[in-house]
Design a protein around this motif. Structure first.
Motif, PDB file in Angstrom:
ATOM      1  N   PRO A  50       0.832  -1.198   0.000  1.00  0.00           N
ATOM      2  CA  PRO A  50       0.000   0.000   0.000  1.00  0.00           C
ATOM      3  C   PRO A  50       0.867   1.249   0.000  1.00  0.00           C
ATOM      4  O   PRO A  50       1.932   1.287   0.592  1.00  0.00           O
ATOM      5  CB  PRO A  50      -0.789  -0.121   1.315  1.00  0.00           C
ATOM      6  CG  PRO A  50      -0.798  -1.583   1.598  1.00  0.00           C
ATOM      7  CD  PRO A  50       0.540  -2.085   1.118  1.00  0.00           C
ATOM      8  N   GLU A  51       0.397   2.289  -0.651  1.00  0.00           N
ATOM      9  CA  GLU A  51       1.130   3.534  -0.672  1.00  0.00           C
ATOM     10  C   GLU A  51       1.002   4.217   0.682  1.00  0.00           C
ATOM     11  O   GLU A  51       0.156   3.877   1.511  1.00  0.00           O
ATOM     12  CB  GLU A  51       0.586   4.429  -1.787  1.00  0.00           C
ATOM     13  CG  GLU A  51       0.741   3.798  -3.160  1.00  0.00           C
ATOM     14  CD  GLU A  51       0.068   4.630  -4.235  1.00  0.00           C
ATOM     15  OE1 GLU A  51       0.323   4.364  -5.402  1.00  0.00           O
ATOM     16  OE2 GLU A  51      -0.699   5.545  -3.876  1.00  0.00           O
ATOM     17  N   SER A 210      -4.774  -6.038  -1.561  1.00  0.00           N
ATOM     18  CA  SER A 210      -5.175  -5.676  -0.211  1.00  0.00           C
ATOM     19  C   SER A 210      -4.812  -6.806   0.741  1.00  0.00           C
ATOM     20  O   SER A 210      -4.672  -7.962   0.336  1.00  0.00           O
ATOM     21  CB  SER A 210      -6.684  -5.394  -0.150  1.00  0.00           C
ATOM     22  OG  SER A 210      -7.425  -6.528  -0.567  1.00  0.00           O
ATOM     23  N   GLU A 211      -4.648  -6.455   2.007  1.00  0.00           N
ATOM     24  CA  GLU A 211      -4.269  -7.440   3.010  1.00  0.00           C
ATOM     25  C   GLU A 211      -5.500  -8.030   3.679  1.00  0.00           C
ATOM     26  O   GLU A 211      -6.432  -7.322   4.041  1.00  0.00           O
ATOM     27  CB  GLU A 211      -3.369  -6.816   4.076  1.00  0.00           C
ATOM     28  CG  GLU A 211      -2.905  -7.825   5.127  1.00  0.00           C
ATOM     29  CD  GLU A 211      -2.122  -7.199   6.260  1.00  0.00           C
ATOM     30  OE1 GLU A 211      -1.387  -7.923   6.948  1.00  0.00           O
ATOM     31  OE2 GLU A 211      -2.258  -5.970   6.466  1.00  0.00           O
ATOM     32  N   THR A 271      -5.786 -10.143  -4.478  1.00  0.00           N
ATOM     33  CA  THR A 271      -6.411  -9.274  -5.477  1.00  0.00           C
ATOM     34  C   THR A 271      -7.544 -10.049  -6.138  1.00  0.00           C
ATOM     35  O   THR A 271      -7.317 -11.125  -6.687  1.00  0.00           O
ATOM     36  CB  THR A 271      -5.407  -8.839  -6.554  1.00  0.00           C
ATOM     37  OG1 THR A 271      -4.294  -8.201  -5.943  1.00  0.00           O
ATOM     38  CG2 THR A 271      -6.068  -7.892  -7.547  1.00  0.00           C
ATOM     39  N   ALA A 272      -8.755  -9.531  -6.059  1.00  0.00           N
ATOM     40  CA  ALA A 272      -9.895 -10.187  -6.698  1.00  0.00           C
ATOM     41  C   ALA A 272      -9.954  -9.785  -8.168  1.00  0.00           C
ATOM     42  O   ALA A 272      -9.691  -8.628  -8.509  1.00  0.00           O
ATOM     43  CB  ALA A 272     -11.191  -9.793  -6.002  1.00  0.00           C
ATOM     44  N   PRO A 273     -10.307 -10.694  -9.060  1.00  0.00           N
ATOM     45  CA  PRO A 273     -10.400 -10.357 -10.476  1.00  0.00           C
ATOM     46  C   PRO A 273     -11.634  -9.538 -10.815  1.00  0.00           C
ATOM     47  O   PRO A 273     -11.698  -8.917 -11.875  1.00  0.00           O
ATOM     48  CB  PRO A 273     -10.431 -11.722 -11.166  1.00  0.00           C
ATOM     49  CG  PRO A 273     -11.047 -12.621 -10.149  1.00  0.00           C
ATOM     50  CD  PRO A 273     -10.551 -12.123  -8.829  1.00  0.00           C
ATOM     51  N   SER A 274     -12.630  -9.546  -9.920  1.00  0.00           N
ATOM     52  CA  SER A 274     -13.863  -8.799 -10.200  1.00  0.00           C
ATOM     53  C   SER A 274     -14.603  -8.570  -8.897  1.00  0.00           C
ATOM     54  O   SER A 274     -14.304  -9.183  -7.868  1.00  0.00           O
ATOM     55  CB  SER A 274     -14.764  -9.579 -11.174  1.00  0.00           C
ATOM     56  OG  SER A 274     -15.233 -10.771 -10.553  1.00  0.00           O
ATOM     57  N   ALA A 275     -15.587  -7.685  -8.939  1.00  0.00           N
ATOM     58  CA  ALA A 275     -16.435  -7.469  -7.769  1.00  0.00           C
ATOM     59  C   ALA A 275     -17.405  -8.642  -7.614  1.00  0.00           C
ATOM     60  O   ALA A 275     -17.639  -9.399  -8.556  1.00  0.00           O
ATOM     61  CB  ALA A 275     -17.208  -6.159  -7.921  1.00  0.00           C
TER      62      ALA A 275
END
Length: 320
Positions: A50-51, A210-211, A271-275
């Protein structure tokens, strides 16, 4: 299996058999270089940090795994396309190359040459199995599916070939018997399994790293002595509801690296590929036994996007 995330899923072959029904079942069970390699393929490449402003850096969304029976010249040949629910059956399959020959050489990843996941279409039944390979390349493992319906079989492996990448191939499996459709369990940040309680913190985001942090406790006390299981303190599999796109994730850190503690927290970057809704299955080992905790989450929303009762499983059916 890896240090990152992966995904997989469905074929419409069983639709004719089960109509609009999706496979069902209750209960779950747990389902590879001599030194576990860190996969850097598109399914499992470590996600960016994350930034500083707290936003998660965007990166290319990884493709869904397990949606295909063939990829990169390799094919999953499921020799046991159907079983009878409630009966222990020897599930057999072979991975074939572009010439139709059985693959007999694999890279070892997290102590195994190949990892096998079996999940019902409704994402209620889950098995993480460890099949044995014969000299001719045929894999086999006993499986006992509790209820009738449509299931998906996922083979996760890397051929022992130069520049070969990790693959997850999927095929449909039918379980005959009386069929009763089940709904996707409601979203919740708490799961109970075999007397353990697991809390989920974090948000699964489409197209963003995301964690996800999972905290294990028993009897109200944090579990700080988790045992390594297949070279890690925890294994996380995510399946997208609807098509069962497959994402296999390993935690951030590993036993013996000098900084990763054996609980109570296990951290993953995903990381999910889609909602949309996903089902998460966490395998962890404590007191010599493997346990599985399951959660329903929604990518693009909070970990518990809607009220729900804690989801838990008996932990039976783990493959070892």
């Amino acid at each position: 299996m890896n240090t990152g995330l992966r995904i997989t899923t469905f074929a419409a072959v069983l639709a004719a058999t089960f109509g609009t029904a999706y496979g069902v079942g209750q209960g779950i069970g747990p389902v590879v270089a001599d030194s576990p390699p860190k996969h850097e393929d598109e399914h499992t490449r470590p996600a960016p940090r994350p930034e500083e402003d707290g936003a998660h850096a965007r990166h290319e969304t990884p493709p869904a795994g397990g949606l295909q029976i063939s990829e990169d010249g390799y094919t999953l040949d499921l020799e046991t396309p159907s079983v009878t629910s409630g009966q222990r059956t020897d599930l057999r399959f072979t991975v074939r190359d572009g010439s139709g020959r059985a693959v007999t050489a694999y890279q070892r990843e997290h102590d195994k040459e190949l990892h096998l996941i079996v999940a019902s279409r409704d994402l209620v039944t889950y098995r993480h199995l460890h099949p044995a390979r014969a000299a001719d390349g045929t894999w086999s493992t006993p499986v006992d599916l509790p209820t009738a319906g449509a299931y998906r079989v996922f083979a996760d492996f890397t051929p022992a070939k130069k520049d070969a990448r990790n693959l997850t191939l999927g095929a449909d499996l039918a379980a005959s018997g009386p069929y009763r459709p089940e709904k996707l369990p409601p979203a919740s940040t708490t799961a109970r399994s075999d007397g353990y309680e697991v809390e989920l913190a974090g948000t699964l985001r489409p197209g963003r790293a995301s964690e996800l942090k999972l905290t294990v406790s028993r009897g109200g006390k944090a579990v700080r002595d988790l045992q390594p299981y297949l070279g890690a303190y925890g294994h996380l599999v995510a399946l997208r509801s609807g098509d069962l796109a497959y994402l296999h994730v390993h935690p951030n850190g590993e036993p013996g690296d000098g900084k990763t503690r054996p609980g109570p927290d296990i951290s993953f970057t995903a990381t999910a590929p889609s909602a949309g809704p996903y089902r998460l299955f966490l395998d962890f080992k404590h007191d010599g036994k493997v346990h599985t905790a399951a959660f329903t989450v929604r990518a693009g929303g909070a970990a518990a996007a809607e009220p729900g009762t804690p989801q838990g499983h008996s932990g039976d059916g783990h493959g070892h």
